[in-house]
Write an enzyme that holds these catalytic residues in place. Structure first.
Site, PDB file in Angstrom:
ATOM      1  N   ASP A  41      29.521  37.799  45.024  1.00 57.37           N
ATOM      2  CA  ASP A  41      30.337  39.011  45.088  1.00 57.37           C
ATOM      3  C   ASP A  41      30.374  39.444  46.547  1.00 57.37           C
ATOM      4  O   ASP A  41      29.333  39.405  47.236  1.00 57.37           O
ATOM      5  CB  ASP A  41      29.675  40.088  44.205  1.00 57.37           C
ATOM      6  CG  ASP A  41      30.587  41.278  43.980  1.00 57.37           C
ATOM      7  OD1 ASP A  41      30.962  41.944  44.974  1.00 57.37           O
ATOM      8  OD2 ASP A  41      30.927  41.534  42.817  1.00 57.37           O
ATOM      9  N   SER A  71      48.168  43.881  54.046  1.00 54.68           N
ATOM     10  CA  SER A  71      49.175  44.135  53.019  1.00 54.68           C
ATOM     11  C   SER A  71      50.281  44.988  53.602  1.00 54.68           C
ATOM     12  O   SER A  71      50.083  45.666  54.622  1.00 54.68           O
ATOM     13  CB  SER A  71      48.488  44.892  51.872  1.00 54.68           C
ATOM     14  OG  SER A  71      49.431  45.423  50.971  1.00 54.68           O
ATOM     15  N   TYR A 129      44.222  52.381  47.184  1.00 54.69           N
ATOM     16  CA  TYR A 129      44.544  51.042  47.720  1.00 54.69           C
ATOM     17  C   TYR A 129      45.172  51.167  49.104  1.00 54.69           C
ATOM     18  O   TYR A 129      44.806  50.441  50.030  1.00 54.69           O
ATOM     19  CB  TYR A 129      45.490  50.311  46.765  1.00 54.69           C
ATOM     20  CG  TYR A 129      45.783  48.882  47.184  1.00 54.69           C
ATOM     21  CD1 TYR A 129      44.862  47.864  46.958  1.00 54.69           C
ATOM     22  CD2 TYR A 129      46.996  48.549  47.792  1.00 54.69           C
ATOM     23  CE1 TYR A 129      45.133  46.549  47.340  1.00 54.69           C
ATOM     24  CE2 TYR A 129      47.272  47.233  48.169  1.00 54.69           C
ATOM     25  CZ  TYR A 129      46.332  46.240  47.946  1.00 54.69           C
ATOM     26  OH  TYR A 129      46.600  44.942  48.327  1.00 54.69           O
ATOM     27  N   LYS A 175      43.697  49.516  52.532  1.00 57.70           N
ATOM     28  CA  LYS A 175      44.368  48.494  53.349  1.00 57.70           C
ATOM     29  C   LYS A 175      44.677  49.013  54.757  1.00 57.70           C
ATOM     30  O   LYS A 175      44.703  48.231  55.720  1.00 57.70           O
ATOM     31  CB  LYS A 175      45.625  47.993  52.639  1.00 57.70           C
ATOM     32  CG  LYS A 175      45.309  47.115  51.425  1.00 57.70           C
ATOM     33  CD  LYS A 175      44.606  45.808  51.840  1.00 57.70           C
ATOM     34  CE  LYS A 175      44.139  44.997  50.650  1.00 57.70           C
ATOM     35  NZ  LYS A 175      43.403  43.779  51.023  1.00 57.70           N
TER      36      LYS A 175
HETATM   37  N1  LIG Z   1      49.383  40.063  45.148  1.00 55.94           N
HETATM   38  C1  LIG Z   1      49.980  40.902  45.997  1.00 55.94           C
HETATM   39  O1  LIG Z   1      51.112  41.362  45.746  1.00 55.94           O
HETATM   40  C2  LIG Z   1      49.304  41.268  47.298  1.00 55.94           C
HETATM   41  C3  LIG Z   1      50.069  41.849  48.305  1.00 55.94           C
HETATM   42  C4  LIG Z   1      49.467  42.168  49.525  1.00 55.94           C
HETATM   43  C5  LIG Z   1      48.128  41.904  49.727  1.00 55.94           C
HETATM   44  N2  LIG Z   1      47.400  41.351  48.714  1.00 55.94           N
HETATM   45  C6  LIG Z   1      45.964  41.106  48.974  1.00 55.94           C
HETATM   46  O2  LIG Z   1      45.716  39.718  48.828  1.00 55.94           O
HETATM   47  C7  LIG Z   1      44.297  39.541  48.631  1.00 55.94           C
HETATM   48  C8  LIG Z   1      44.109  38.494  47.556  1.00 55.94           C
HETATM   49  O3  LIG Z   1      44.651  38.965  46.340  1.00 55.94           O
HETATM   50  P1  LIG Z   1      45.605  38.095  45.395  1.00 55.94           P
HETATM   51  O4  LIG Z   1      46.887  38.813  45.287  1.00 55.94           O
HETATM   52  O5  LIG Z   1      45.574  36.682  45.804  1.00 55.94           O
HETATM   53  O6  LIG Z   1      44.878  38.312  43.974  1.00 55.94           O
HETATM   54  P2  LIG Z   1      43.833  37.398  43.207  1.00 55.94           P
HETATM   55  O7  LIG Z   1      43.166  38.261  42.192  1.00 55.94           O
HETATM   56  O8  LIG Z   1      44.503  36.151  42.716  1.00 55.94           O
HETATM   57  O9  LIG Z   1      42.789  37.006  44.326  1.00 55.94           O
HETATM   58  C9  LIG Z   1      41.702  37.851  44.676  1.00 55.94           C
HETATM   59  C10 LIG Z   1      40.435  37.058  44.546  1.00 55.94           C
HETATM   60  O10 LIG Z   1      39.348  37.859  44.962  1.00 55.94           O
HETATM   61  C11 LIG Z   1      38.302  37.728  44.007  1.00 55.94           C
HETATM   62  N3  LIG Z   1      37.475  38.927  44.011  1.00 55.94           N
HETATM   63  C12 LIG Z   1      37.823  40.176  43.624  1.00 55.94           C
HETATM   64  N4  LIG Z   1      36.768  40.995  43.763  1.00 55.94           N
HETATM   65  C13 LIG Z   1      35.754  40.252  44.251  1.00 55.94           C
HETATM   66  C14 LIG Z   1      34.411  40.521  44.590  1.00 55.94           C
HETATM   67  N5  LIG Z   1      33.885  41.749  44.427  1.00 55.94           N
HETATM   68  N6  LIG Z   1      33.648  39.515  45.068  1.00 55.94           N
HETATM   69  C15 LIG Z   1      34.162  38.262  45.219  1.00 55.94           C
HETATM   70  N7  LIG Z   1      35.418  37.934  44.890  1.00 55.94           N
HETATM   71  C16 LIG Z   1      36.199  38.925  44.411  1.00 55.94           C
HETATM   72  C17 LIG Z   1      39.002  37.546  42.677  1.00 55.94           C
HETATM   73  O11 LIG Z   1      38.150  36.975  41.699  1.00 55.94           O
HETATM   74  C18 LIG Z   1      40.149  36.644  43.087  1.00 55.94           C
HETATM   75  O12 LIG Z   1      39.762  35.290  43.067  1.00 55.94           O
HETATM   76  C19 LIG Z   1      43.738  40.921  48.303  1.00 55.94           C
HETATM   77  O13 LIG Z   1      43.062  41.413  49.436  1.00 55.94           O
HETATM   78  C20 LIG Z   1      44.982  41.747  48.024  1.00 55.94           C
HETATM   79  O14 LIG Z   1      44.775  43.111  48.288  1.00 55.94           O
HETATM   80  C21 LIG Z   1      47.947  41.007  47.519  1.00 55.94           C
END
Ligand SMILES: NC(=O)c1ccc[n+]([C@@H]2O[C@H](COP(=O)([O-])OP(=O)(O)OC[C@H]3O[C@@H](n4cnc5c(N)ncnc54)[C@H](O)[C@@H]3O)[C@@H](O)[C@H]2O)c1
Length: 278
Positions: A64, A147, A160, A164
């Site tokens: 984590d 983001s 959020y 960010k």
């Molecule tokens: N999906 C979107 O639209 C979007 C847009 C902008 C930014 N983001 C950012 O992209 C990043 C990745 O997100 P994503 O969209 O790929 O979603 P995702 O859920 O597919 O990936 C996030 C990963 O982080 C892991 N995770 C979450 N909490 C955790 C913890 N406490 N310890 C270890 N691992 C943990 C999850 O298990 C997952 O594998 C994030 O920082 C998110 O804020 C996402």
């Protein structure tokens, strides 16, 4: 054999088992790097190994990002297995499903602030703390997933969006503190069809952002951004990570965020894109 932009690099990606983290892991592998994927669920990390053409270039560490000991273990094991660490991608995060202040009771706000900030912000800081000494040795770099919510409103709720924006500040501060040996940059992603989850404290840990993309359907263009046909496939967001990680390509760049969001910053008032009739 063609040589990638990250040939021989050793990298560590938090949240590397799904979404943009996994897409970056696969792109780094294709560019010649070795990858340690760090995440909460072993079976998701194993999928990255199983899908790799050269699985010996993938290492997995379960943990984590709120647990500094596990992050230190991830750095140590990466160096033991691949000899060094060139790139940390701080990426693991959760979303608040745009929950507004007016729909957050004081107790929920307290619990969700602690959960979301400890993953999204403290998690990036603890990852950087675990990695910086190895990155100094390689003149490596950190790439943070930022983001549209690092710059603009309504990409999340107040929690959020604040988290960010905090990551943007963290990226800049670390870029100063770790220069000249370690570069620190960010990729500010727009909406992507991933498995992004919500906080446990709001009972949203089982909800995935992919459900909202499924509702809209793949053929529905996002009308509110200038590049209406901009992809939401995380694989199409990975090139900026490669550019920023590859020291031969971006050696003079630090403290910068590349926005990969279909042009939110150049959105019009009456209509998002000025050239719809062209
Ligand atoms: N999906 C979107 O639209 C979007 C847009 C902008 C930014 N983001 C950012 O992209 C990043 C990745 O997100 P994503 O969209 O790929 O979603 P995702 O859920 O597919 O990936 C996030 C990963 O982080 C892991 N995770 C979450 N909490 C955790 C913890 N406490 N310890 C270890 N691992 C943990 C999850 O298990 C997952 O594998 C994030 O920082 C998110 O804020 C996402």
């Amino acid at each position: 054999m063609s040589v990638g932009w990250m040939d021989g690099y050793s990298t560590l990606i938090t949240g590397g088992g799904t979404g943009i983290g996994r897409a970056v892991a696969e792109r780094f592998l294709a560019e010649g790097a070795s990858v340690t994927v760090f995440g909460r669920r072993q079976e998701q990390l194993d999928e990255v190994v199983n899908a790799a053409a050269q699985p010996e270039r993938v290492h997995t560490v379960v943990g984590d990002v709120r647990d500094s000991d596990r992050l230190h273990t991830a750095v140590t094991e990466t160096v033991e297995r691949f000899g060094k660490l060139d790139t940390l991608v701080a990426n693991a995060g959760v979303w608040d499903y745009q929950r507004p202040l007016t729909r957050l009771a004081a107790k929920e706000l307290d619990a969700t602030f602690n959960e979301l900030f400890s993953i999204n912000v403290k998690g990036y800081l603890l990852s950087a703390e675990a990695a910086w000494q190895e990155l100094v040795k390689t003149r490596g770099s950190i790439v943070m997933t930022l983001s549209n919510a690092s710059f603009y409103v309504n990409g999340g709720g107040p929690l959020y969006t604040a988290s960010k924006h905090a990551c943007l500040g963290l990226m800049k501060e670390l870029a100063y503190e770790l220069a000249p040996k370690v570069r620190v940059n960010g990729v500010a992603c727009g909406g992507m069809n991933t498995d992004l989850r919500g906080p446990e404290s709001l009972d949203l840990a089982e909800r995935s952002i992919s459900a909202s993309f499924a509702k809209k359907g793949p053929a529905t263009p996002p009308p509110l951004i200038p590049l209406h046909d901009s992809s939401t496939d995380p694989r199409d967001f990975t090139a900026s990570y490669v550019l920023l990680a590859a020291r031969d390509q971006s050696g003079p760049i630090t403290g910068q965020a590349i926005s990969v969001d279909g042009g939110i910053g150049v959105r019009g008032f009456a209509r998002a894109a000025g050239g719809d009739d062209l």
